[in-house]
Enzyme design. Structure first.
Site, mmCIF file in Angstrom:
data_model
loop_
_atom_site.group_PDB
_atom_site.id
_atom_site.type_symbol
_atom_site.label_atom_id
_atom_site.label_comp_id
_atom_site.label_asym_id
_atom_site.label_seq_id
_atom_site.Cartn_x
_atom_site.Cartn_y
_atom_site.Cartn_z
ATOM 1 N N ARG A 156 0.847 -1.192 0.000
ATOM 2 C CA ARG A 156 0.000 0.000 0.000
ATOM 3 C C ARG A 156 0.881 1.240 0.000
ATOM 4 O O ARG A 156 2.013 1.219 0.447
ATOM 5 C CB ARG A 156 -0.947 -0.028 1.217
ATOM 6 N N HIS A 209 -2.804 -23.723 33.421
ATOM 7 C CA HIS A 209 -2.754 -24.984 32.695
ATOM 8 C C HIS A 209 -4.161 -25.536 32.541
ATOM 9 O O HIS A 209 -4.909 -25.517 33.506
ATOM 10 C CB HIS A 209 -1.892 -25.991 33.453
#
Ligand code: FAD
Ligand code: NAI
Length: 463
Positions: free
Chosen positions: A270, A442
């Site tokens: 761009r 966890h």
């Protein structure tokens, strides 16, 4: 008497609208000029948001078709309703752009509708009216870079804007450019059933990203069915009733060949958008790539005129533009606005995702900085196994002497979210040891980040 403001921001993308809101929060009288019918700029209208809506929807389709059976979830006759998918994307965009309009009202930011033109420092013309202001902020963003010989019509040869609007899945989509847009939108249409070929000039994808990540990304996307033609360039595109015939040549020299496509996506980068802004007349200097030149405080060479976002140097990312908008508003209010460019993450929303923050190994080597690397794969993570998403790894780079985190590069499930932890570590000047000693729940994907941090010191636990 023309209406006068403390700040007029030109452009209501993530840079401009956030700057306007922050300046208003700090007590300034603010207007934001936007020529598009809705606020939010490239990002909300034709960039980040619609592309992520289609990425999400197409990933659901892919999962229903190919991934759910592994989990024991069986579907009969999965079908695509592309019109509904596109309509949903439109609803997502609409909710977001209306949200910005609401925020403008809430913060008393005046939206000046139309194209803004700088008449002189302190004077901006919009729709035939002249407004006075103490400060002007240029936040006019960027546009797709054209390619000689490949004429865009947004139907057969499209930029990202047209690629987000296709009403039919193309039989063969050829993407010119193996960068972020090419891989994200290439993934969308591949998942929805197109054959996708990506033609890239260089010998690798996503230049600027970590080499190892780029190589594994290429292998992973190739397994998903994307085809890659590296070291190749397109030198012509002939449109016919049955599609487009592209002339493709080796990047250096060699025999040209023809490739037929139903749709061609041009995504080779761009460029800054400054047309019609009156910059030359106002004496605002541009750099060699047409970007507005600014100093460390976003000031141009003309007093009272500033610039932020895609229109200035640096990564063309929405969050970079936003952070610059906030920093500049604070500087204009006399505060110490600042952007830490070493901690700006970059994410590619393919699946698996790619995420990166800080220096790459290539950059550290070039700068002669001694570093240690710790790497941990998703295959050894319980949560990733439970999800069935084990492709990829996290790599953390830390200073060899001080252990300070210098960068992280990731490929894997949801790494766009995981990378925030390392942005924070860099922002706080944390060491790899700090990250490794932080308790991670966890079973989570984040444990891969912790294990990679442990691996910097050669003491990963689960491998
Ligand atoms: P822009 O968002 O481009 O906004 C500039 C605005 O200024 C536009 O609305 C324009 O109409 C207006 N304007 C221009 N000239 C004038 C004028 N003279 N008068 C009035 N108004 C004017 N970045 C990410 O971080 N994450 C992503 O997932 C992501 N996905 C993307 C996907 C696609 C397909 C594309 C194209 C881009 C994506 N980007 C993404 C990049 C992101 O969109 C840009 O970095 C971001 O929009 C830049 O913000 P900005 O405010 O500088 O400019
Ligand atoms: P890009 O710079 O990411 O990639 C362009 C690619 O095209 C490069 O690999 C380049 O080597 C290649 N190329 C250049 N000229 C070529 C040619 N003639 N033939 C073949 N290949 C050629 O640009 P892209 O993908 O257009 O995206 C523009 C910008 O938009 C990105 O740099 C990024 O800043 C932003 N963006 C960010 C997203 C995100 O954060 N997830 C998503 C989409 C866009």
């Amino acid at each position: 008497m023309p209406e006068s403001f403390d700040v007029i921001v030109i452009g209501a993308g993530p840079g401009g609208y956030v700057c306007a809101i922050r300046a208003a929060q700090l007590g300034m009288k603010v207007a934001c000029v936007e020529k598009r019918a809705t606020l939010g700029g490239t990002c909300l209208n034709v960039g980040c948001i619609p592309s992520k809506a289609l990425l999400q929807s197409s990933e659901h389709f892919e999962e229903a078709k190919h991934k759910m059976a592994e989990h024991g979830v069986l579907f009969d006759g999965v079908k695509l309703d592309l019109a509904r998918m596109q309509a949903r994307k439109g609803e997502v965009v609409s909710a977001n752009v209306k949200g910005v309009e609401f925020l403008f009202k809430k913060n008393k930011v005046t939206w000046l509708k139309g194209a803004g033109r700088i008449l002189a420092p302190g004077k901006v013309e919009v729709a035939g009216e002249t407004y006075e202001t103490k400060n002007i902020v240029i936040a006019t963003g960027s546009e797709s870079t054209p390619l000689r010989g490949v004429e865009v019509d947004e139907k057969q040869v499209v930029t990202s804007t047209g690629a987000l609007e296709l009403e039919k899945v193309p039989g063969h989509l050829v993407v010119i450019g193996g960068g972020v847009i090419g891989l994200e939108l290439g993934s969308v249409w591949r998942r929805l059933g197109a054959e996708v070929t990506v033609i890239e000039f260089l010998d690798r994808l996503v230049p600027g990203m970590d080499n190892e990540v780029a190589k594994q990304l290429e292998r992973t996307l190739a397994k998903q069915g994307l085809k890659f033609r590296l070291k190749s360039k397109v030198t012509g595109a002939a449109k016919g009733a049955n599609g487009v015939t592209l002339t493709v040549e080796p990047a250096t020299s060699g025999t040209p060949e023809e490739i037929k496509a139903d749709v061609v996506l041009l995504a080779i980068g761009r460029r800054p958008h400054t047309e019609g802004l009156g910059l030359a007349e106002a004496g605002v200097a541009l750099d060699e790539r047409g970007r507005v030149k600014t100093d460390a405080h976003f000031a141009t060479n003309v007093p009272g005129i500033y610039a932020i976002g895609d229109v200035i140097a640096g990564a063309m990312l929405a969050h970079k533009a936003e952070d610059e908008g906030v920093a500049l508003a604070e500087i204009l209010a006399g505060q110490a606005g600042h952007v830490n460019y070493a901690a700006i993450p970059g994410v590619i929303y393919t699946w698996p995702e790619v995420a990166s923050v800080g220096a790459t190994e290539e950059e550290l080597k070039a700068a002669g900085i001694a570093y240690k690397a710790g790497k941990f794969p998703f295959t050894a993570n319980g949560r990733a196994r439970a999800m069935g998403d084990v492709d990829g790894f996290v790599k953390i780079l830390a200073d060899a002497k001080t252990d300070r985190v210098l960068g992280a590069h990731m490929l894997g499930p949801d790494v766009g979210t995981l990378v925030a932890e390392i942005s924070l570590a860099i922002e706080f000047g944390a060491s790899a040891e700090d990250v490794a000693r932080t308790c991670h729940a966890h079973p989570t994907l984040n444990e891969v980040v912790k294990e990679a941090a442990l691996a910097v010191d050669g003491r990963a636990l689960h491998i």
